[in-house]
Write an enzyme that holds these catalytic residues in place. Structure first.
Site, PDB file in Angstrom:
ATOM      1  N   ASP A 118      17.705 -53.769 -45.373  1.00 36.10           N
ATOM      2  CA  ASP A 118      18.809 -54.659 -45.721  1.00 36.10           C
ATOM      3  C   ASP A 118      19.632 -55.057 -44.505  1.00 36.10           C
ATOM      4  OD1 ASP A 118      20.696 -56.095 -47.088  1.00 36.10           O
ATOM      5  OD2 ASP A 118      21.682 -54.369 -47.996  1.00 36.10           O
ATOM      6  N   ASP A 122      21.477 -64.596 -43.886  1.00 41.20           N
ATOM      7  CA  ASP A 122      21.126 -63.378 -44.608  1.00 41.20           C
ATOM      8  C   ASP A 122      19.687 -63.461 -45.095  1.00 41.20           C
ATOM      9  OD1 ASP A 122      21.513 -60.879 -45.895  1.00 41.20           O
ATOM     10  OD2 ASP A 122      21.880 -61.922 -47.787  1.00 41.20           O
TER      11      ASP A 122
END
Length: 462
Positions: free
Chosen positions: A118, A341
């Protein structure tokens, strides 16, 4: 721009990271990436249709965006409000995991763990024995008593301080952490150092590369929406306790990835260190802007073009104040107005700016408007009976260079016979999602504070 009808493997843009070390540590590390819903992934759901998988991925994008916003809100509140009690214990709110799976090995001897990789999280943690409250996990829990290199971090250590307000002390002076997620998932446990290994000893000829004394969390209380195939989180954010920051001396603060259209039957790749250097005559470089929270990677978007029409990015001042955007570029646009992201599928733009983009597309596209059954998208068109659909090229103008959004990912067939624009309006955070990062080699350099984009056929990237 010609419409491209991809398979679900192309569109979800969530990958399972399976480590395959291709070079020695001194020259860098390269890892293969596999889509989380591909047959090679442990999370593969063969009973799901392509459109079902798409809907799930889009819902996850909205959930993750909300989680990123909550994280930003909480960090800002903590930076302006002193703790009311020296022994209070409040976990740092962190975005929902980034939908990637990464195989790493922890300990001596190394024990393979499968975690969510992540870029929106810093602390790496895994479920550990003894577990007083754990979610179901298919693989064995990590046992710190079976490794010779495990050492719990003391409360006075700088590593404990780096975790910040999410840490507290045990009765034995051991540092403990607590991380909460936007969907009410959480992990609580001991902060420790361990040996982290990329690539196992039997990875078909690839070399294993180990790093000693890496800070991670040994979680004894973990619950929420985590998949039973995963054992925890691998933190790849920009904060001080992320793997990228901890391994800075070895990898030079550099990592990159190249995301393929997976119907090419080729894997995507992520690289660290020298392997992550992005160079070439067509490289576009844009500054990486330091903002709070430092976990996220902020860029500056100056405008977007639809065909020959350029739309300037006009910041909503209240939103920019609320979410940490500060200085401005020479063009007057506030720096750090969008997060890049890899864990969010869609691209989110401020509502007012999005309205101008949509209006330009409506003028340029000839077709019959439609609506998606889930009500997630603002601009959709019915596919002609022949299946053909075309839209003008969309170019993102970042501070320092232009990025052409990949053909086939701006309008996607979300339901049978219906294509929708995968850029959507947002009332708060702006996010450059991974659908629009495909077929670029994207390099992050935390030392020189820049992100580079290189147009690349990622199916042929090494």
């Amino acid at each position: 721009m010609a419409y491209y009808k991809p398979s679900f493997l192309v569109l979800l843009c969530f990958f399972a990271l399976v480590l395959f070390v291709e070079s020695k540590k001194k020259s860098g590390i390269t890892v293969d990436l596999f889509h989380r819903d591909s047959p090679a992934s442990p999370t593969y759901e063969p009973s799901r249709t392509r459109f079902e998988l798409l809907r799930k991925s889009f819902h996850r994008s909205f959930t993750r965006k909300s989680s990123l916003r909550l994280t930003s809100d909480q960090r800002k509140k903590k930076s302006t409000t002193a703790s009311s009690s020296s022994d209070s214990f409040e976990g740092v709110l962190t975005p929902v995991g980034g939908e990637y799976l990464m195989k790493i090995s922890i300990g001596t001897p190394p024990v393979e763990q499968l975690g969510i990789a992540d870029t929106g999280s810093d602390l790496t943690w895994t479920q550990c024995k003894p577990c007083t409250q754990c979610y179901n996990q298919t693989s064995p829990l990590f046992d710190p008593t079976e490794t010779s290199s495990y050492r719990q971090v003391s409360c006075e250590s700088p590593q404990c301080s780096a975790v910040g307000s999410s840490s507290t002390c045990s009765s034995s002076n051991g540092c403990q952490y607590q991380v909460s997620y936007g969907d009410r998932s959480y992990s609580i446990g001991d902060l420790a150092v361990e040996t982290l290994t990329f690539g196992s000893s039997d990875n078909e000829g690839g070399e294993s590369v180990s790093f000693k004394k890496v800070v991670f969390g040994c979680g004894h209380q973990n619950d929420g929406t985590f998949s039973q195939t995963g054992s925890g989180i691998v933190g790849l954010g920009g904060g001080s306790v992320s793997i990228i920051s901890q391994l800075e001396k070895s990898i030079g603060g550099k990592f990159s990835y190249c995301l393929t259209f997976l119907d090419s039957n080729s894997s995507s790749k992520i690289s660290f260190g020298q392997n992550a250097v992005v160079s070439g005559p067509n490289v576009v470089s844009t500054p990486l802007v330091k903002k709070d929270p430092d976990t996220f990677y902020y860029l500056t978007l100056e405008g977007v073009s639809v065909g020959d029409e350029r739309l300037e990015y006009n910041n909503n001042k209240k939103a920019s104040d609320d979410y940490g955007y500060g200085g401005s570029t020479s063009s007057g646009v506030e720096e750090g107005n969008i997060i890049i992201d890899s864990g969010t599928t869609l691209t989110f733009l401020p509502s007012e700016f999005y309205e101008g983009l949509e209006a330009s597309l409506v003028k340029a596209i000839k077709g019959k408007r439609g609506s998606d059954s889930q009500g997630m998208f603002n601009l959709c068109y019915e596919l002609p009976s022949g299946g053909g659909f075309s839209s003008p090229a969309i170019v993102a103008h970042f501070d320092g260079g232009d990025v052409v959004l990949p053909e086939g990912s701006t309008f996607v067939e979300v339901e049978k016979g219906l294509v929708c624009l995968t850029l959507v309006p947002s009332q708060d955070l702006a996010i450059f999602g991974n659908l629009h990062q495909m077929n670029y080699r994207i390099g992050y350099d935390l030392v020189n504070k820049e992100v580079k984009f290189l147009p690349t056929d990622c199916s042929k990237a090494e």
